[in-house]
Structures are given as C-alpha cells and as structure tokens.
Design a protein around this motif. Structure first.
Motif, short mmCIF file in Angstrom:
data_model
loop_
_atom_site.label_atom_id
_atom_site.label_comp_id
_atom_site.label_asym_id
_atom_site.label_seq_id
_atom_site.Cartn_x
_atom_site.Cartn_y
_atom_site.Cartn_z
N SER A 43 0.84 -1.21 0.00
CA SER A 43 0.00 0.00 0.00
C SER A 43 0.87 1.26 0.00
O SER A 43 0.57 2.23 -0.69
CB SER A 43 -0.93 0.02 1.22
N PHE A 44 1.91 1.22 0.79
CA PHE A 44 2.83 2.36 0.83
C PHE A 44 3.46 2.60 -0.54
O PHE A 44 3.50 3.73 -1.03
CB PHE A 44 3.92 2.12 1.88
N LEU A 45 3.95 1.55 -1.18
CA LEU A 45 4.57 1.70 -2.50
C LEU A 45 3.54 2.14 -3.54
O LEU A 45 3.83 2.98 -4.39
CB LEU A 45 5.23 0.39 -2.92
N GLN A 46 2.34 1.59 -3.47
CA GLN A 46 1.29 1.96 -4.42
C GLN A 46 0.90 3.42 -4.30
O GLN A 46 0.53 4.06 -5.29
CB GLN A 46 0.06 1.07 -4.24
N GLU A 47 0.97 3.96 -3.10
CA GLU A 47 0.63 5.37 -2.92
C GLU A 47 1.49 6.25 -3.80
O GLU A 47 1.02 7.25 -4.35
CB GLU A 47 0.78 5.78 -1.45
N PHE A 48 2.73 5.90 -4.01
CA PHE A 48 3.63 6.68 -4.86
C PHE A 48 3.11 6.70 -6.30
O PHE A 48 3.18 7.72 -6.98
CB PHE A 48 5.05 6.11 -4.82
N VAL A 49 2.58 5.59 -6.75
CA VAL A 49 2.09 5.47 -8.12
C VAL A 49 0.71 6.12 -8.28
O VAL A 49 0.44 6.76 -9.29
CB VAL A 49 2.00 3.98 -8.54
N GLU A 50 -0.14 5.98 -7.28
CA GLU A 50 -1.55 6.34 -7.43
C GLU A 50 -1.92 7.74 -6.95
O GLU A 50 -2.93 8.29 -7.38
CB GLU A 50 -2.41 5.32 -6.68
#
Length: 176
Positions: A43-50
């Motif tokens: 979720s933390f990594l996806q926040e960067f993308v999304e």
C-alpha cells in the motif's frame, strides 16, 4: 538475464517503472510465500504510483524507515524510527525475514527508483532507473519464471510531467 532494450523502458515514466517493480514484487511474494502480500508495504509503494498529491518529503521519510536494509540492520529505537511504531517494526522485520533476499532487494530498488530524483531534474530518460527496473525484472524472472506484461505500462509516458508521468491506479494500468 532479461535486458530490455533501453528504448523499450525509456518511454515509461518513473512512476511507471515503480509500478512495474510493485507488480514484480507481488508476483515474487506470491510465488515464495504462496500467500498475498503484506498490505502495509505494498500500500505504501502503491501510494507513490496512485496519489498525484503525494507529499514527497513525508513519503521519503517513511520509505527510509521501511527499507528492508534499515529494518534488518538495526534494533527498534524511537530516535531511529520516528514514524513507524515498534509493533509495525516487529511485523516488518519478521515479514522481511520470511520473504527472502530477492524480495527485500526488490523493495529497496523500488524505493530507489522512486526517490532517486526527488530533488533534482531527471536526466535524459533516467538510465539509472532503467537499470534498476531491469534488475527487478531479472529478479522476478529468476523467482517466478516470468515477468509482467510491460506493454501495459507504456501508457505511463516518460514525456509527461518532466519524466515522472501521471499518477494512475494500479488496476487501471494492468487493464489494457
């Protein structure tokens, strides 16, 4: 060894390269643990993308505390870990031990791709992040036998937003 031609990855944005890394990580974890991923890190990594309104300084601070190399090389102390709790630290340490070195290396590389140019101009096509993305793809191939469909990420254009590209939901990227 997979070595995608530079022209193939060079047109994919930095955010797109991070998204490729996330998909590789998810595939590797599912293969290794035969379960879904640890949601906190993904979720933390996806926040960067999304998240197009992401606070880079906050993301960078938390990423430094979440990097496997930082978790595995120290004991918890409030001075070193100002953001994550001791409970989160303990869970992460246990999970990082379970997933193995290649998955930990992939997490470190994803964070490096994301943060390499926070405070500077992205050089022409960012070959450093292309190399890191290729490294991740090689780890994915080694651990799973295949790599994600890279064509799905071509819509995340390096030509947009100074090389960063446009934020997009991970599920929207995978749907082609």
């Amino acid at each position: 060894m997979i070595l995608l031609k530079n022209f193939y990855l060079k047109n994919i944005s930095i955010i797109g390269r991070v998204a490729i890394g996330i998909e590789c990580l998810e595939l590797m974890i599912k293969e290794e643990l035969k379960t879904d991923t640890f949601d906190y890190v993904i979720s933390f990594l996806q926040e960067f993308v999304e998240n197009e309104d992401i606070n880079i300084a906050d993301w960078e601070e938390l990423s430094a505390e979440l990097m496997p190399c930082c978790i595995n090389d120290s004991n918890y102390s409030v001075k070193e870990f100002e953001i994550i709790s001791e409970n989160t630290y303990t869970e992460l340490k246990k999970w990082y031990e379970e997933i193995g070195e290649d998955c930990r290396d992939t997490i470190n590389k994803i964070i490096e791709i994301a943060s390499l140019y926070f405070y500077t101009i992205i050089p022409l096509y960012s070959f450093e992040t292309i190399i890191l993305t290729n490294d991740i793809l090689n780890l994915c191939k080694k651990n799973t036998g295949y790599i994600p469909n890279i064509d799905a990420y071509r819509k995340m254009k390096f030509s947009e937003n100074g090389g960063w590209g446009i934020s997009m939901k991970i599920q929207e990227i995978k749907i082609q």
